[in-house]
Design a protein around this motif. Structure first.
Motif, short mmCIF file in Angstrom:
data_model
loop_
_atom_site.label_atom_id
_atom_site.label_comp_id
_atom_site.label_asym_id
_atom_site.label_seq_id
_atom_site.Cartn_x
_atom_site.Cartn_y
_atom_site.Cartn_z
N VAL A 161 0.91 -1.35 -0.08
CA VAL A 161 -0.12 -0.03 -0.03
C VAL A 161 1.05 1.19 -0.16
N LEU A 162 0.60 2.13 -1.03
CA LEU A 162 1.46 3.36 -1.29
C LEU A 162 1.35 4.20 -0.13
N ILE A 163 0.13 4.65 0.38
CA ILE A 163 0.12 5.65 1.33
C ILE A 163 -0.75 5.07 2.71
N ASN A 164 -0.42 5.27 4.02
CA ASN A 164 -1.00 4.83 5.13
C ASN A 164 -2.15 5.85 5.33
N LYS B 233 10.00 8.07 -4.61
CA LYS B 233 9.39 6.84 -5.39
C LYS B 233 8.33 7.39 -6.28
N PRO B 234 8.57 7.22 -7.64
CA PRO B 234 7.83 7.60 -8.65
C PRO B 234 6.46 7.20 -8.58
N GLU B 235 6.28 5.86 -8.23
CA GLU B 235 4.88 5.28 -8.30
C GLU B 235 3.95 5.70 -7.16
N ARG B 236 4.66 6.65 -6.19
CA ARG B 236 3.97 7.12 -5.17
C ARG B 236 3.76 8.63 -5.22
N VAL B 237 4.23 9.36 -6.12
CA VAL B 237 4.29 10.83 -6.24
C VAL B 237 2.67 11.35 -6.41
N GLU B 238 1.81 10.71 -7.35
CA GLU B 238 0.67 11.28 -7.58
C GLU B 238 -0.49 10.97 -6.59
N ALA B 239 -0.17 9.89 -5.82
CA ALA B 239 -1.05 9.53 -4.73
C ALA B 239 -0.89 10.15 -3.66
N PHE B 240 0.50 10.63 -3.23
CA PHE B 240 0.91 11.40 -2.28
C PHE B 240 0.44 12.94 -2.39
N ARG B 241 0.65 13.31 -3.52
CA ARG B 241 0.26 14.58 -3.90
C ARG B 241 -1.25 14.84 -3.44
N GLU B 242 -2.15 14.12 -4.01
CA GLU B 242 -3.35 13.97 -3.78
C GLU B 242 -3.94 13.86 -2.10
N TYR B 243 -2.82 12.90 -1.49
CA TYR B 243 -3.24 12.81 -0.04
C TYR B 243 -2.75 14.20 0.74
#
Length: 263
Positions: free
Chosen positions: A177-180, A240-250
């Motif tokens: 899971v990318l984001i907690n 981590k490139p795969e986490r950038v978009e999800a983390f920005r939204e978070y």
């Protein structure tokens, strides 16, 4: 009656900890214990004067804070002392190169020492004033400090559980899971930081009641110091490139420190 400050007590350990830093026994493992030693120094000083209930309450809470942070540190390090260096210091060492051994004294130790002197200052005030316990103000200080400890404890446990679940997912051949976003992390990106800050502001309230609002500078400095720490952590999350978009939204929908309903 005012307690005499002991400059030797306050200045010797940054020098002594340099060898420990070179052995990777980093400052954070000691940071959980030093405030208790400082508080005990003030409480046990022959010239100390304090309301017994305030003294016992504040020192008990300080010991609980230390136990919580020490347990969190060793749990994160898999119950090993100095198994690895704090990644923030590792990054700084790479940037500074061969100059890091002597620069670390100022960047990693002396700066932290100044902050520790500030955040423990309220215990000096507590043990140099015999003003009676105030049912309203001292209860507010106690409640604030306890709330901070509880929030930090819950957040640390939830973060550790998230890491363990991801390790199990990897072992099972599943994508991590990318984001907690569970528990307190649904309402705050760094609830553990918020709990830590709230604890020290609660301690400061004890001294504020005793007519020494200047001691809140320690909690303020600690809060300001948490800003670059937060930035560094979030920049690391973006590596981590795969986490950038999800983390920005978070980040867009979730509060930085204070637990708050999402945007």
């Amino acid at each position: 009656m005012v307690i005499d400050l002991n400059p030797t007590f306050h200045s010797i350990y940054p020098v002594l900890f340099i060898p420990f830093s070179l052995l990777q026994l980093m400052f954070h493992s000691f940071r959980t214990i030093i405030p208790v030693l400082v508080g005990w120094f003030y409480q046990s000083h022959p010239r100390a004067v304090a309301d017994p209930l305030r003294s016992i309450t504040s020192m008990t809470l300080l010991c609980l804070w230390s136990a919580r942070l020490t347990h969190s540190y060793f749990r994160r390090e898999e119950w090993q002392l100095g198994a690895r260096e704090d990644w923030r210091f590792t990054d700084m060492a790479k940037i500074c190169g061969r100059h890091w051994p002597w620069l670390s004294f100022f960047a990693a130790y002396l700066s932290q020492h100044v902050m520790l002197m500030g955040i423990t200052w309220p215990f000096f005030t507590i043990h140099s004033s015999g003003l009676p316990w105030d049912p309203l103000w001292d209860f507010l200080a106690t409640a604030t400090a306890v709330t901070g400890i509880v929030i930090a404890c819950i957040a640390d446990t939830q973060l550790q559980s998230f890491k363990v679940r991801n390790e199990l997912r990897k072992a099972a051949g599943l994508e991590p899971v990318l984001i907690n976003e569970s528990g307190l992390f649904y309402y705050s990106r760094h609830p553990n930081y918020f709990g830590e800050l709230l604890w020290w502001w609660g301690v400061g309230l004890f001294a504020f009641r005793l007519g020494q609002p200047i001691v809140l500078c320690g909690a303020l400095i600690n809060t300001l110091a948490m800003i670059p720490v937060t930035i560094m952590v979030e920049e690391r999350m973006m590596r981590k490139p795969e986490r950038v978009e999800a983390f920005r939204e978070y980040c867009r929908v979730t509060s930085v420190w204070v637990p708050w309903p999402r945007a």
